[in-house]
Design a protein around this motif. Sequence first.
Motif, PDB file in Angstrom:
ATOM      1  N   LEU A 152      -6.570   7.110  -1.643  1.00 19.10           N
ATOM      2  CA  LEU A 152      -5.317   6.723  -2.306  1.00 19.10           C
ATOM      3  C   LEU A 152      -5.561   5.578  -3.279  1.00 19.10           C
ATOM      4  CD1 LEU A 152      -2.220   6.779  -2.612  1.00 19.10           C
ATOM      5  CD2 LEU A 152      -2.092   5.223  -0.640  1.00 19.10           C
ATOM      6  N   GLN A 153      -6.350   4.593  -2.879  1.00 15.84           N
ATOM      7  CA  GLN A 153      -6.654   3.469  -3.761  1.00 15.84           C
ATOM      8  C   GLN A 153      -7.429   3.930  -4.994  1.00 15.84           C
ATOM      9  OE1 GLN A 153      -8.683   0.873  -1.021  1.00 15.84           O
ATOM     10  NE2 GLN A 153      -6.801  -0.095  -0.313  1.00 15.84           N
ATOM     11  N   VAL A 176       1.833   0.640  -3.955  1.00 15.56           N
ATOM     12  CA  VAL A 176       1.583   2.079  -4.063  1.00 15.56           C
ATOM     13  C   VAL A 176       1.819   2.705  -2.694  1.00 15.56           C
ATOM     14  CG1 VAL A 176      -0.157   3.851  -4.467  1.00 15.56           C
ATOM     15  CG2 VAL A 176      -0.040   1.845  -5.963  1.00 15.56           C
ATOM     16  N   VAL A 177       2.684   3.707  -2.643  1.00 16.73           N
ATOM     17  CA  VAL A 177       3.051   4.348  -1.382  1.00 16.73           C
ATOM     18  C   VAL A 177       2.734   5.833  -1.456  1.00 16.73           C
ATOM     19  CG1 VAL A 177       4.882   4.692   0.321  1.00 16.73           C
ATOM     20  CG2 VAL A 177       4.938   2.676  -1.164  1.00 16.73           C
ATOM     21  N   ALA A 178       2.186   6.353  -0.371  1.00 20.76           N
ATOM     22  CA  ALA A 178       1.936   7.787  -0.258  1.00 20.76           C
ATOM     23  C   ALA A 178       2.296   8.229   1.150  1.00 20.76           C
ATOM     24  CB  ALA A 178       0.483   8.124  -0.568  1.00 20.76           C
ATOM     25  N   THR A 179       2.595   9.506   1.299  1.00 16.89           N
ATOM     26  CA  THR A 179       2.909  10.063   2.614  1.00 16.89           C
ATOM     27  C   THR A 179       2.091  11.329   2.827  1.00 16.89           C
ATOM     28  OG1 THR A 179       4.756  11.380   1.738  1.00 16.89           O
ATOM     29  CG2 THR A 179       5.270   9.165   2.541  1.00 16.89           C
ATOM     30  N   ILE A 180       1.524  11.452   4.006  1.00 17.12           N
ATOM     31  CA  ILE A 180       0.752  12.647   4.349  1.00 17.12           C
ATOM     32  C   ILE A 180       0.949  12.947   5.832  1.00 17.12           C
ATOM     33  CG2 ILE A 180      -1.044  12.296   2.601  1.00 17.12           C
ATOM     34  CD1 ILE A 180      -2.852  11.238   4.873  1.00 17.12           C
ATOM     35  N   LEU A 194      -0.159   2.812   7.686  1.00 22.16           N
ATOM     36  CA  LEU A 194      -1.177   1.783   7.519  1.00 22.16           C
ATOM     37  C   LEU A 194      -1.039   1.141   6.153  1.00 22.16           C
ATOM     38  CD1 LEU A 194      -4.577   3.508   6.784  1.00 22.16           C
ATOM     39  CD2 LEU A 194      -2.597   4.824   7.418  1.00 22.16           C
ATOM     40  N   CYS A 195      -1.539  -0.076   6.058  1.00 26.24           N
ATOM     41  CA  CYS A 195      -1.413  -0.867   4.836  1.00 26.24           C
ATOM     42  C   CYS A 195      -2.755  -1.522   4.535  1.00 26.24           C
ATOM     43  CB  CYS A 195      -0.327  -1.928   5.005  1.00 26.24           C
ATOM     44  SG  CYS A 195      -0.184  -3.102   3.625  1.00 26.24           S
ATOM     45  N   PRO A 206      -1.350  -3.871  -3.077  1.00 29.52           N
ATOM     46  CA  PRO A 206      -1.189  -3.293  -1.733  1.00 29.52           C
ATOM     47  C   PRO A 206      -0.905  -1.799  -1.802  1.00 29.52           C
ATOM     48  CG  PRO A 206       0.741  -4.575  -2.339  1.00 29.52           C
ATOM     49  CD  PRO A 206      -0.248  -4.775  -3.438  1.00 29.52           C
ATOM     50  N   HIS A 207      -1.477  -1.074  -0.861  1.00 26.21           N
ATOM     51  CA  HIS A 207      -1.260   0.364  -0.745  1.00 26.21           C
ATOM     52  C   HIS A 207      -0.782   0.661   0.674  1.00 26.21           C
ATOM     53  CE1 HIS A 207      -3.748   0.176  -4.296  1.00 26.21           C
ATOM     54  NE2 HIS A 207      -3.583   1.461  -4.518  1.00 26.21           N
TER      55      HIS A 207
END
Length: 404
Positions: A104-105, A170-174, A184-185, A194-195
């Motif tokens: 993701l990063q 930055v936010v993601a969902t899986i 998690l962060c 921050p992600h």
Amino acid sequence: MRIGTPGFIPARLTEAREARRIPSKAALARRLGMSATTTSRWEDETSGQTPDNATLARLAGELNVRPEYFLRPPFHSDRPTFLRSLASTLVRDLEFQKAQMHWLQEISFIIGHYVDLPEVDIPDVLNGASYTQLRDEDIEDIALRLRRHWQLGDGPCGDVVSIMERVGIVVATIPMDTTKLDGLCAWSPIDNRPHVLLATDKMSFPRRQMDAAHELAHAVLHHSVPEEEFQANLRMIEQQAFRLGSAFLMPSTTYPKDVRHPSLAMLLNLKERWRVSVKAQIKRLADLGIIPDDFSRQLYKLYSAKGWSKGEPYDQNWPVSAPRALRDSLNLIVENNVRSKADLLATEFTISSADVESLCGLPRGWFERDTAEVVTLKRRTDIEPTIQHTDAEVIEFPDRRPRL
């Protein structure tokens, strides 16, 4: 003598294996039909042994990445990844989530070459103090200060995921395929952003709100915690994150005023207004000292007896929103012909299209679809209008109200 691949990075092989939930080097060797000793040496930075070009192509195919993936440095950091590491959680699941976070990063860093993501707007709430010095009243005050800084008021909170994206997270969902991990962060070592990665398993809007607020709390309070302190102080760190997340969703200045006679029925009614689970409200009332511990235990027992541990009433009343920043950014890049989908996959992304789609919230198969061409219709000026408009007369309806 077989010649290896110059520039091969062993840590990338470990990362890809963990991202595919392959539990060990020996398991990878079995899938490749090779010696476990050989694959172990590839992941050992001190061995100096790397796969040759043909084997690298096989390895990439098995792990569903491009061969170039193993030649780019990983997005690893000396900062910890904040996740609720439970004793019952499989190491394989924890490693999977950390690997997905690195991906993701990497994705957001690549997108940042073309699109200006929102600037990080996380105020320094510690003012030079250590998180270990925080008291409960300090955390309550921090929650109110965050709301004022982001101009959220003191009422029920809006969509926390949208708030996080607005302030530069930055936010993601899986799907995480486990109920032991909710999110998690981690702070990126490259762009210092921050992600947050959130689970979609058994998801409801109230649960998403609390999970997101919990990870937001980590980004606010614990961004400078070194890895060794994270392991030693995990319990304190998690308690602080939950307290701040709860205080952010249910401010001490307003939420208690809605609580008149604490009961499951009343908390269920408040759930419609505050969009927070009944279970989280019970904990919040106990934290604020509004109900004694023995009464909170009674409420928990009644809660469990009703079967709400498997799902509360109203959980599905509200749609669960998805993050938009990465998805919209990629659409913007392609629609404005900055880069084509094929070009992005061939030169920028080294993981599979399915992985990029999943982490960016794109529809499955997005990379395979042709980009729609927008055609603007030309306005015709040589056609006379066929309808002539004249002044209209307004006719009032008769007043048929009964007369007194």
